[in-house]
Design a protein around this motif. Sequence first.
Motif, PDB file in Angstrom:
ATOM      1  N   LEU A  73      57.033  56.135  52.302  1.00 60.15           N
ATOM      2  CA  LEU A  73      57.275  57.427  52.948  1.00 60.15           C
ATOM      3  C   LEU A  73      56.372  57.575  54.145  1.00 60.15           C
ATOM      4  O   LEU A  73      55.147  57.434  54.014  1.00 60.15           O
ATOM      5  CB  LEU A  73      56.941  58.565  51.983  1.00 60.15           C
ATOM      6  N   SER A  74      56.953  57.878  55.308  1.00 63.03           N
ATOM      7  CA  SER A  74      56.102  58.130  56.470  1.00 63.03           C
ATOM      8  C   SER A  74      56.139  59.614  56.826  1.00 63.03           C
ATOM      9  O   SER A  74      57.002  60.348  56.357  1.00 63.03           O
ATOM     10  CB  SER A  74      56.545  57.265  57.653  1.00 63.03           C
ATOM     11  N   ARG A  75      55.199  60.033  57.650  1.00 59.40           N
ATOM     12  CA  ARG A  75      54.995  61.430  58.061  1.00 59.40           C
ATOM     13  C   ARG A  75      54.722  62.345  56.860  1.00 59.40           C
ATOM     14  O   ARG A  75      55.179  63.482  56.793  1.00 59.40           O
ATOM     15  CB  ARG A  75      56.203  61.946  58.855  1.00 59.40           C
ATOM     16  N   VAL A  76      53.964  61.840  55.888  1.00 60.23           N
ATOM     17  CA  VAL A  76      53.535  62.691  54.770  1.00 60.23           C
ATOM     18  C   VAL A  76      52.347  63.512  55.279  1.00 60.23           C
ATOM     19  O   VAL A  76      51.361  62.949  55.732  1.00 60.23           O
ATOM     20  CB  VAL A  76      53.094  61.833  53.561  1.00 60.23           C
ATOM     21  N   PRO A  77      52.422  64.846  55.234  1.00 62.75           N
ATOM     22  CA  PRO A  77      51.307  65.623  55.783  1.00 62.75           C
ATOM     23  C   PRO A  77      50.039  65.476  54.933  1.00 62.75           C
ATOM     24  O   PRO A  77      50.127  65.353  53.704  1.00 62.75           O
ATOM     25  CB  PRO A  77      51.832  67.059  55.746  1.00 62.75           C
ATOM     26  N   LEU A  78      48.889  65.473  55.611  1.00 69.60           N
ATOM     27  CA  LEU A  78      47.607  65.357  54.898  1.00 69.60           C
ATOM     28  C   LEU A  78      47.186  66.760  54.457  1.00 69.60           C
ATOM     29  O   LEU A  78      46.609  67.521  55.224  1.00 69.60           O
ATOM     30  CB  LEU A  78      46.539  64.758  55.819  1.00 69.60           C
ATOM     31  N   LEU A  79      47.514  67.092  53.228  1.00 69.22           N
ATOM     32  CA  LEU A  79      47.292  68.442  52.705  1.00 69.22           C
ATOM     33  C   LEU A  79      46.719  68.353  51.303  1.00 69.22           C
ATOM     34  O   LEU A  79      46.890  67.349  50.618  1.00 69.22           O
ATOM     35  CB  LEU A  79      48.634  69.181  52.593  1.00 69.22           C
ATOM     36  N   ASN A 105      47.809  51.140  58.309  1.00 69.37           N
ATOM     37  CA  ASN A 105      46.642  51.905  58.764  1.00 69.37           C
ATOM     38  C   ASN A 105      46.878  53.400  58.867  1.00 69.37           C
ATOM     39  O   ASN A 105      45.962  54.156  59.112  1.00 69.37           O
ATOM     40  CB  ASN A 105      46.216  51.402  60.161  1.00 69.37           C
ATOM     41  N   ASP A 106      48.129  53.808  58.718  1.00 71.13           N
ATOM     42  CA  ASP A 106      48.433  55.223  58.912  1.00 71.13           C
ATOM     43  C   ASP A 106      48.267  55.977  57.587  1.00 71.13           C
ATOM     44  O   ASP A 106      49.010  55.723  56.636  1.00 71.13           O
ATOM     45  CB  ASP A 106      49.887  55.340  59.429  1.00 71.13           C
ATOM     46  N   PRO A 107      47.302  56.904  57.516  1.00 69.86           N
ATOM     47  CA  PRO A 107      47.102  57.611  56.235  1.00 69.86           C
ATOM     48  C   PRO A 107      48.289  58.488  55.851  1.00 69.86           C
ATOM     49  O   PRO A 107      48.391  58.935  54.712  1.00 69.86           O
ATOM     50  CB  PRO A 107      45.863  58.479  56.503  1.00 69.86           C
ATOM     51  N   ARG A 108      49.203  58.732  56.812  1.00 67.89           N
ATOM     52  CA  ARG A 108      50.376  59.559  56.508  1.00 67.89           C
ATOM     53  C   ARG A 108      51.562  58.723  56.023  1.00 67.89           C
ATOM     54  O   ARG A 108      52.652  59.253  55.822  1.00 67.89           O
ATOM     55  CB  ARG A 108      50.773  60.385  57.734  1.00 67.89           C
ATOM     56  N   THR A 109      51.371  57.428  55.887  1.00 68.28           N
ATOM     57  CA  THR A 109      52.436  56.583  55.338  1.00 68.28           C
ATOM     58  C   THR A 109      51.990  56.091  53.959  1.00 68.28           C
ATOM     59  O   THR A 109      50.949  55.450  53.827  1.00 68.28           O
ATOM     60  CB  THR A 109      52.741  55.403  56.278  1.00 68.28           C
TER      61      THR A 109
END
Length: 420
Positions: free
Chosen positions: A41-47, A69-73
């Motif tokens: 899943l990409s564009r997972v908000p950091l919440l 490297n993307d923490p939102r993926t």
Amino acid sequence: MDRIRIRGGNPLNGEIHISGAKNAALPLMTAGMLTDERLVLSRVPLLADTQTMGELLRQHGTEVAPSGNDPRTLSIGGVITNTEAPYDIVRKMRASILVLGPLLARTGEARVSLPGGCAIGTRPVDLHLKGLEQMGAVIELDAGYINAKVKGRLKGATIVFPMPSVGATENLLMAAALADGRTVLANAAREPEISDLCDCLVAMGAQITGIGTDKITIDGVERLHGAEHEVIPDRIETGTFACAAAITGGALHLTGGRMDHLGAVVRTLAEAGVEITETPTGLMVKRLNGLHGVDAITEPYPGFPTDMQAQYMVLMSVAEGASLVTETIFENRFMHVPELNRMGANINVHGKSAIVRGVKQLSGAPVMATDLRASVSLVLAGLVAKGETIVNRVYHLDRGFEHVERKLAACGADIERIPG
Ligand code: UD1
């Protein structure tokens, strides 16, 4: 506990990038429990809420790890080793109930703490449970837990909801994807987050028709495979920043925002004097002249969202004339009203409706956030109020808005987080 300090009066101008939708990301994460392979899943908000969901899935044995490297993926999936969703996690976030359908479908059993009420109302889960029972699950409530079991696979069924429920539609969609036979969900919720979940399930091999309508048909399959999916942009965050532009008399370019998901919000804001136009990369929001009082009534999608009610009320509290804001989804969702009145708003609640009489100026005050959407409405009020506003209990805000103070500060707001 952190607080947010705002000194009001600055018009907001510039660009804000809209994050992935919290309410889409949470069910999508639980959809990762439906496969042994990996759902990326990409564009997972950091919440806080997506972190809590990650924690819950991990304790079921599901792997949740950043992909690249993307923490939102996030890469999600694997073998389920524990079918209990404990009270300590569920009480933090009602959306934890969304593990019930996937657990039952994958393992034939689930023990999930009852979410209980929350500040905005009693919020029962009877529709989730009745639907699963129709699909052959045996459900008992015991010591605050839902104990659910099914022999073999769940069975397809025709489920007619007495009223549309976002969560129940999502839980049953996921259960039905792996059930034996055809499930029809009638009077289903039609929120864009549900279509997003359907699209992801289809990418994982599910057979679904009627996506985006109130009658969804699912032909169950024996297994789902891995897939890649991008979470839709957050329409509530988009609407909230549209209100921020309108209330401060600025102009904001909301990149990534989708007009086609805003439904009644765009029409209502336009009537109130806010111009929203599509650009190649998002939406441009600008207040035209003055703001006028316009009535709004919350309804299931595509009606005016309950999650925008508090923010809209702030806009109306400084508009010219009066408006009637009616809440039909949750019974206790006016908790922001006393706080807004302390800031000089003139709002009277009568049952399900609030009469908002516009005032010339709000004034800054220390205020208390009571729930997620109410807390962002107090931030909006602070942006336009004279003097200093301190919003306490910011953890509500952190559950659903990604770096709200950073995004607003970058567009000229005088806002900062005071760690505490
Ligand atoms: C979701 C959203 C929430 C939003 C709400 C309404 C997520 C994670 N949360 O919540 O932000 O405010 O939709 O758009 O997506 N109901 C029952 N029995 C049930 C289920 C619901 O009576 O079994 C009632 C609720 O109390 C409420 C109404 O149905 O009055 C709608 O609730 P529902 O659509 O289920 O909201 P959630 O999925 O909890």
